[in-house]
Scaffold this active site. Structure first.
Site, PDB file in Angstrom:
ATOM      1  N   GLY A 139       2.959   2.042  10.827  1.00 18.20           N
ATOM      2  CA  GLY A 139       3.948   3.107  10.668  1.00 18.20           C
ATOM      3  C   GLY A 139       4.702   3.447  11.940  1.00 18.20           C
ATOM      4  O   GLY A 139       5.368   4.477  12.016  1.00 18.20           O
ATOM      5  N   SER A 152       3.802  -2.316  10.245  1.00 13.77           N
ATOM      6  CA  SER A 152       5.254  -2.383  10.472  1.00 13.77           C
ATOM      7  C   SER A 152       5.878  -3.711  10.077  1.00 13.77           C
ATOM      8  O   SER A 152       6.829  -4.178  10.732  1.00 13.77           O
ATOM      9  CB  SER A 152       5.583  -2.042  11.938  1.00 13.77           C
ATOM     10  OG  SER A 152       5.192  -0.710  12.230  1.00 13.77           O
ATOM     11  N   HIS A 178      -9.322   1.088   5.253  1.00  6.59           N
ATOM     12  CA  HIS A 178      -8.027   1.267   5.924  1.00  6.59           C
ATOM     13  C   HIS A 178      -8.215   2.202   7.119  1.00  6.59           C
ATOM     14  O   HIS A 178      -8.996   3.149   7.053  1.00  6.59           O
ATOM     15  CB  HIS A 178      -6.998   1.838   4.954  1.00  6.59           C
ATOM     16  CG  HIS A 178      -5.605   1.807   5.503  1.00  6.59           C
ATOM     17  ND1 HIS A 178      -5.150   2.736   6.410  1.00  6.59           N
ATOM     18  CD2 HIS A 178      -4.587   0.934   5.311  1.00  6.59           C
ATOM     19  CE1 HIS A 178      -3.901   2.428   6.733  1.00  6.59           C
ATOM     20  NE2 HIS A 178      -3.539   1.349   6.091  1.00  6.59           N
ATOM     21  N   GLU A 228      -5.022  -5.095  10.829  1.00  5.76           N
ATOM     22  CA  GLU A 228      -4.005  -4.060  11.015  1.00  5.76           C
ATOM     23  C   GLU A 228      -4.264  -3.308  12.315  1.00  5.76           C
ATOM     24  O   GLU A 228      -5.083  -2.373  12.346  1.00  5.76           O
ATOM     25  CB  GLU A 228      -4.044  -3.063   9.850  1.00  5.76           C
ATOM     26  CG  GLU A 228      -3.768  -3.686   8.497  1.00  5.76           C
ATOM     27  CD  GLU A 228      -3.213  -2.660   7.522  1.00  5.76           C
ATOM     28  OE1 GLU A 228      -2.124  -2.896   7.021  1.00  5.76           O
ATOM     29  OE2 GLU A 228      -3.866  -1.625   7.302  1.00  5.76           O
ATOM     30  N   GLU A 248      -6.507   4.537   8.247  1.00  2.16           N
ATOM     31  CA  GLU A 248      -6.254   5.959   7.987  1.00  2.16           C
ATOM     32  C   GLU A 248      -7.483   6.619   7.377  1.00  2.16           C
ATOM     33  O   GLU A 248      -7.764   7.790   7.626  1.00  2.16           O
ATOM     34  CB  GLU A 248      -5.021   6.102   7.074  1.00  2.16           C
ATOM     35  CG  GLU A 248      -3.743   5.830   7.865  1.00  2.16           C
ATOM     36  CD  GLU A 248      -2.566   5.374   7.038  1.00  2.16           C
ATOM     37  OE1 GLU A 248      -2.612   5.466   5.792  1.00  2.16           O
ATOM     38  OE2 GLU A 248      -1.581   4.894   7.641  1.00  2.16           O
ATOM     39  N   ASN A 279       0.867  -1.180   0.000  1.00  2.00           N
ATOM     40  CA  ASN A 279       0.000   0.000   0.000  1.00  2.00           C
ATOM     41  C   ASN A 279       0.903   1.229   0.000  1.00  2.00           C
ATOM     42  O   ASN A 279       1.516   1.541   1.018  1.00  2.00           O
ATOM     43  CB  ASN A 279      -0.894  -0.044   1.255  1.00  2.00           C
ATOM     44  CG  ASN A 279      -1.694   1.234   1.451  1.00  2.00           C
ATOM     45  OD1 ASN A 279      -1.775   2.073   0.546  1.00  2.00           O
ATOM     46  ND2 ASN A 279      -2.285   1.377   2.630  1.00  2.00           N
ATOM     47  N   TRP A 280       0.971   1.881  -1.138  1.00  2.00           N
ATOM     48  CA  TRP A 280       1.864   3.040  -1.244  1.00  2.00           C
ATOM     49  C   TRP A 280       1.297   4.303  -0.609  1.00  2.00           C
ATOM     50  O   TRP A 280       1.977   5.310  -0.505  1.00  2.00           O
ATOM     51  CB  TRP A 280       2.225   3.295  -2.726  1.00  2.00           C
ATOM     52  CG  TRP A 280       3.315   2.393  -3.221  1.00  2.00           C
ATOM     53  CD1 TRP A 280       3.757   1.235  -2.628  1.00  2.00           C
ATOM     54  CD2 TRP A 280       4.118   2.574  -4.394  1.00  2.00           C
ATOM     55  NE1 TRP A 280       4.787   0.686  -3.366  1.00  2.00           N
ATOM     56  CE2 TRP A 280       5.018   1.483  -4.457  1.00  2.00           C
ATOM     57  CE3 TRP A 280       4.157   3.534  -5.406  1.00  2.00           C
ATOM     58  CZ2 TRP A 280       5.954   1.340  -5.481  1.00  2.00           C
ATOM     59  CZ3 TRP A 280       5.094   3.398  -6.437  1.00  2.00           C
ATOM     60  CH2 TRP A 280       5.974   2.310  -6.468  1.00  2.00           C
ATOM     61  N   LYS A 281       0.027   4.263  -0.220  1.00  2.00           N
ATOM     62  CA  LYS A 281      -0.607   5.438   0.408  1.00  2.00           C
ATOM     63  C   LYS A 281      -0.400   6.673  -0.486  1.00  2.00           C
ATOM     64  O   LYS A 281      -0.399   6.541  -1.703  1.00  2.00           O
ATOM     65  CB  LYS A 281      -0.084   5.630   1.837  1.00  2.00           C
ATOM     66  CG  LYS A 281      -0.215   4.335   2.649  1.00  2.00           C
ATOM     67  CD  LYS A 281       0.121   4.494   4.101  1.00  2.00           C
ATOM     68  CE  LYS A 281      -0.045   3.127   4.797  1.00  2.00           C
ATOM     69  NZ  LYS A 281       0.186   3.199   6.233  1.00  2.00           N
TER      70      LYS A 281
HETATM   71  P1  PGA Z   1       3.174   0.159   7.564  1.00  2.00           P
HETATM   72  O1  PGA Z   1       1.664   0.381   7.044  1.00  2.00           O
HETATM   73  O2  PGA Z   1       3.670  -1.122   6.936  1.00  2.00           O
HETATM   74  O3  PGA Z   1       3.923   1.372   7.069  1.00  2.00           O
HETATM   75  O4  PGA Z   1       3.105   0.053   9.044  1.00  2.00           O
HETATM   76  C1  PGA Z   1       0.801  -0.713   6.932  1.00  2.00           C
HETATM   77  C2  PGA Z   1      -0.532  -0.274   6.386  1.00  2.00           C
HETATM   78  O5  PGA Z   1      -1.014   0.813   6.747  1.00  2.00           O
HETATM   79  O6  PGA Z   1      -1.128  -0.986   5.575  1.00  2.00           O
END
Ligand code: PGA
Length: 247
Positions: free
Chosen positions: A169, A209, A93, A163, A95, A9-11
């Site tokens: 992150g 992570s 997600h 998650e 976020e 997931n490149w966000k």
């Molecule tokens: P991360 O993000 O690997 O940077 O912790 C995971 C995600 O949000 O899918």
């Protein structure tokens, strides 16, 4: 047998120059190995899909609006993702749940839209740190599963990503026992609701992570069929290390 899946997931990261990184990742995607998926920002979907044509790399979106089209400035629909070359879309997600106020009912509607467009939905669930500290993790996950996943799930149209919000992150990862507890719980809930056949065929990803250095340990946990990876999917050096741990 569930095919292993490494999803990146490149966000909100990546300009056209990053397509070179995707090309290097493509080299690690083999038809007879784990499935490899990259979910770039919407602007890179079409060029990345064009670059991946004829390879085993899959492309996905990071969100879709519930409607196929309409007056929704700034949004992107599931048929548009499909048209740009996507076969997957991440929905719910944390976020987006946090930043954009998405609730389970929104995620459910997005999942239905994804299925309508022929996309496989990766439905994300996960507890906050406060919810874990209050021993509410399984109740929260159970509620998110019930509210976010529509009734017509199959092993082909659904992937579930666990998650923990506090692990995204942050460099903090739950213990293998904590991951196993939640993944076994998700598997049991899916089997209860959709029957053993469907429940056992849905792939369950861990996300938060994941790095080349901890991937093998996480992938050894029961009912972990792969990973949803943020930061470590941005470079081929890191992501191919994670893919290798899965293969
Ligand atoms: P991360 O993000 O690997 O940077 O912790 C995971 C995600 O949000 O899918």
């Amino acid at each position: 047998m569930r095919r292993k899946l490494a999803a990146g997931n490149w966000k909100m990261n990546g300009l056209r120059a990053a397509l070179a990184e995707a090309e290097a990742i493509t080299a690690a995607a083999a038809a007879d190995g784990p499935e490899v998926l990259l979910c770039p920002p919407a602007t890179l979907l079409a060029p990345m899909a064009a670059q991946a044509e004829g390879t085993a790399l899959q492309i996905g979106g990071q969100y879709c609006h519930p409607a196929p089209s309409g007056a929704h400035t700034g949004h992107v629909s599931a048929p548009m993702l499909r048209d740009a070359g996507a076969s997957y879309v991440i929905v719910g997600h944390s976020e987006r749940r946090q930043d954009d106020g998405e609730r389970d009912a929104d995620v459910r509607a997005q999942t239905l839209a994804a299925w309508q467009a022929g996309l496989t939905a990766i439905v994300c669930v996960g507890e906050t740190e406060a919810e874990r500290d209050a021993a509410n993790t399984l109740a929260i996950i159970g509620g998110q599963l019930a509210g976010s996943i529509p009734d017509t799930a199959t092993g082909a149209n659904l992937v579930v990503a666990y998650e923990p919000v506090w692990a995204i992150g942050t460099g903090r990862v739950p213990s293998v026992d904590q991951i196993g507890e939640v993944h076994d719980f998700i598997r049991a809930r899916l089997e209860q609701r959709f029957g053993e056949g469907v429940g056992r065929s849905v792939r369950l990803l861990y996300g938060g992570s994941v790095k080349p250095g901890n991937a093998a340990e996480i992938f050894a946990v029961s009912n972990v069929d792969g990973a949803l990876v943020g930061g470590a999917s941005l470079t081929a050096a890191d992501f191919t290390g994670i893919i290798a741990a899965l293969g």
